[in-house]
Motif scaffolding. Structure first.
Motif, PDB file in Angstrom:
ATOM      1  N   LEU A   1      77.645 -70.969 -49.950  1.00 13.97           N
ATOM      2  CA  LEU A   1      79.062 -70.622 -49.943  1.00 13.97           C
ATOM      3  C   LEU A   1      79.264 -69.151 -50.317  1.00 13.97           C
ATOM      4  CD1 LEU A   1      81.943 -71.642 -49.551  1.00 13.97           C
ATOM      5  CD2 LEU A   1      81.951 -72.334 -51.951  1.00 13.97           C
ATOM      6  N   TYR A   2      78.543 -68.677 -51.327  1.00 15.06           N
ATOM      7  CA  TYR A   2      78.659 -67.269 -51.737  1.00 15.06           C
ATOM      8  C   TYR A   2      78.194 -66.327 -50.627  1.00 15.06           C
ATOM      9  CZ  TYR A   2      79.429 -69.062 -56.479  1.00 15.06           C
ATOM     10  OH  TYR A   2      79.931 -69.715 -57.572  1.00 15.06           O
ATOM     11  N   LYS A   3      77.115 -66.703 -49.933  1.00 15.48           N
ATOM     12  CA  LYS A   3      76.651 -65.890 -48.799  1.00 15.48           C
ATOM     13  C   LYS A   3      77.716 -65.845 -47.699  1.00 15.48           C
ATOM     14  CE  LYS A   3      71.708 -66.771 -49.401  1.00 15.48           C
ATOM     15  NZ  LYS A   3      70.538 -67.490 -48.862  1.00 15.48           N
ATOM     16  N   ALA A   4      78.347 -66.980 -47.451  1.00 20.99           N
ATOM     17  CA  ALA A   4      79.385 -67.038 -46.417  1.00 20.99           C
ATOM     18  C   ALA A   4      80.571 -66.147 -46.781  1.00 20.99           C
ATOM     19  CB  ALA A   4      79.852 -68.482 -46.207  1.00 20.99           C
ATOM     20  N   VAL A   5      80.946 -66.116 -48.059  1.00 23.54           N
ATOM     21  CA  VAL A   5      82.054 -65.259 -48.500  1.00 23.54           C
ATOM     22  C   VAL A   5      81.720 -63.795 -48.204  1.00 23.54           C
ATOM     23  CG1 VAL A   5      83.291 -64.381 -50.532  1.00 23.54           C
ATOM     24  CG2 VAL A   5      82.961 -66.859 -50.230  1.00 23.54           C
ATOM     25  N   LYS A   6      80.482 -63.381 -48.464  1.00 22.03           N
ATOM     26  CA  LYS A   6      80.067 -62.001 -48.174  1.00 22.03           C
ATOM     27  C   LYS A   6      80.114 -61.725 -46.668  1.00 22.03           C
ATOM     28  CE  LYS A   6      77.109 -61.308 -52.182  1.00 22.03           C
ATOM     29  NZ  LYS A   6      75.744 -61.074 -52.653  1.00 22.03           N
ATOM     30  N   VAL A   7      79.640 -62.665 -45.873  1.00 25.41           N
ATOM     31  CA  VAL A   7      79.665 -62.508 -44.412  1.00 25.41           C
ATOM     32  C   VAL A   7      81.099 -62.405 -43.924  1.00 25.41           C
ATOM     33  CG1 VAL A   7      79.209 -63.691 -42.222  1.00 25.41           C
ATOM     34  CG2 VAL A   7      77.415 -63.562 -43.975  1.00 25.41           C
ATOM     35  N   TYR A   8      81.970 -63.316 -44.389  1.00 26.59           N
ATOM     36  CA  TYR A   8      83.367 -63.274 -43.960  1.00 26.59           C
ATOM     37  C   TYR A   8      84.014 -61.960 -44.372  1.00 26.59           C
ATOM     38  CZ  TYR A   8      82.926 -68.317 -43.083  1.00 26.59           C
ATOM     39  OH  TYR A   8      82.545 -69.550 -42.636  1.00 26.59           O
ATOM     40  N   GLY A   9      83.685 -61.476 -45.580  1.00 35.16           N
ATOM     41  CA  GLY A   9      84.207 -60.179 -46.024  1.00 35.16           C
ATOM     42  C   GLY A   9      83.764 -59.057 -45.092  1.00 35.16           C
ATOM     43  N   GLY A  10      82.494 -59.080 -44.680  1.00 38.99           N
ATOM     44  CA  GLY A  10      81.979 -58.077 -43.756  1.00 38.99           C
ATOM     45  C   GLY A  10      82.673 -58.140 -42.399  1.00 38.99           C
ATOM     46  N   LEU A  11      82.937 -59.360 -41.922  1.00 45.50           N
ATOM     47  CA  LEU A  11      83.635 -59.531 -40.647  1.00 45.50           C
ATOM     48  C   LEU A  11      85.081 -59.043 -40.742  1.00 45.50           C
ATOM     49  CD1 LEU A  11      82.229 -63.044 -39.681  1.00 45.50           C
ATOM     50  CD2 LEU A  11      81.701 -60.876 -38.557  1.00 45.50           C
ATOM     51  N   ILE A  12      85.727 -59.334 -41.867  1.00 45.66           N
ATOM     52  CA  ILE A  12      87.103 -58.880 -42.077  1.00 45.66           C
ATOM     53  C   ILE A  12      87.136 -57.347 -42.105  1.00 45.66           C
ATOM     54  CG2 ILE A  12      88.982 -58.767 -43.765  1.00 45.66           C
ATOM     55  CD1 ILE A  12      88.240 -61.765 -44.423  1.00 45.66           C
ATOM     56  N   ASP A  13      86.200 -56.741 -42.844  1.00 53.58           N
ATOM     57  CA  ASP A  13      86.140 -55.274 -42.896  1.00 53.58           C
ATOM     58  C   ASP A  13      85.946 -54.680 -41.507  1.00 53.58           C
ATOM     59  OD1 ASP A  13      86.484 -55.220 -45.626  1.00 53.58           O
ATOM     60  OD2 ASP A  13      84.349 -54.977 -46.092  1.00 53.58           O
ATOM     61  N   LYS A  14      85.116 -55.295 -40.690  1.00 50.08           N
ATOM     62  CA  LYS A  14      84.810 -54.762 -39.363  1.00 50.08           C
ATOM     63  C   LYS A  14      85.941 -54.964 -38.356  1.00 50.08           C
ATOM     64  CE  LYS A  14      82.309 -53.014 -36.122  1.00 50.08           C
ATOM     65  NZ  LYS A  14      82.051 -51.594 -36.070  1.00 50.08           N
ATOM     66  N   PHE A  15      86.542 -56.144 -38.372  1.00 49.43           N
ATOM     67  CA  PHE A  15      87.485 -56.490 -37.309  1.00 49.43           C
ATOM     68  C   PHE A  15      88.954 -56.501 -37.720  1.00 49.43           C
ATOM     69  CE2 PHE A  15      83.475 -58.460 -35.909  1.00 49.43           C
ATOM     70  CZ  PHE A  15      83.348 -57.840 -34.670  1.00 49.43           C
ATOM     71  N   CYS A  16      89.244 -56.530 -39.002  1.00 45.50           N
ATOM     72  CA  CYS A  16      90.652 -56.701 -39.418  1.00 45.50           C
ATOM     73  C   CYS A  16      91.215 -55.534 -40.231  1.00 45.50           C
ATOM     74  CB  CYS A  16      90.799 -57.969 -40.239  1.00 45.50           C
ATOM     75  SG  CYS A  16      90.276 -59.455 -39.368  1.00 45.50           S
ATOM     76  N   VAL A  17      90.396 -54.704 -40.788  1.00 44.08           N
ATOM     77  CA  VAL A  17      90.875 -53.635 -41.668  1.00 44.08           C
ATOM     78  C   VAL A  17      90.839 -52.301 -40.958  1.00 44.08           C
ATOM     79  CG1 VAL A  17      90.524 -52.479 -43.874  1.00 44.08           C
ATOM     80  CG2 VAL A  17      90.103 -54.907 -43.673  1.00 44.08           C
TER      81      VAL A  17
END
Length: 166
Positions: free
Chosen positions: A150-166
């Protein structure tokens, strides 16, 4: 029982049709539910059969529906056929998108034969299936996700958000 045996035989015959993008390269059939009758001492008037098929090519759908009709006709069955959910076979064709996701996840993308709501999205050729946990325990009793996953997934989702949403 005759219908199930003939469907299994049909799917064995389809084994030569393969699609290498999937972890399991052939269409599969899972007979999941059989229900009928209301007493032990009489022949049921109705029997309901529920099965799931995972296809590797959208053209297989029509062939399979014809095979079902042929099996029903050949055996003189009285039957109604209904499709609950029929999701199309999809493939992410955006290599750049896949490369970005692979860079963030640090994993190589592979094709899988899972059915998801992603195939209902408007841009069906630009999505990946991604989440914590192991598919080995999905849809089973005691389905679970480890804290570390779950913690790894949170980091991945954060990376995806930084790349595609911010």
């Amino acid at each position: 029982s005759v219908f199930i045996m003939e469907m299994k035989k049909y799917f064995r015959g389809m084994a030569k049709e393969q699609n290498g993008i999937f972890d399991n390269p052939r269409a599969t059939l899972n007979v999941a539910q059989i229900a009928g009758g209301d007493a032990m001492n009489k022949v049921p008037s109705v029997c309901t059969l529920g099965f799931e098929m995972r296809l590797i090519d959208n053209r297989q759908r029509e062939k399979i529906m014809q095979a079902i009709a042929d099996i029903i006709k050949k055996n003189g069955f009285k039957a109604e056929v209904g499709i609950g959910i029929s999701l199309p076979v999809t493939k992410c064709s955006d290599r750049k998108f896949i490369s970005i996701v692979e860079g963030i996840t640090k994993k190589t993308a592979v094709g899988v034969s899972y059915a998801t709501e992603g195939s209902l999205l408007p841009n069906v050729n630009n999505f990946v299936i991604l989440g914590p946990g192991s598919i080995k325990v999905a849809h089973r009793a005691n389905e679970r996700v480890s804290k570390s996953s779950l913690y790894k997934a949170v980091k991945v989702y954060g990376g995806l958000i930084d790349k595609f949403c911010v």
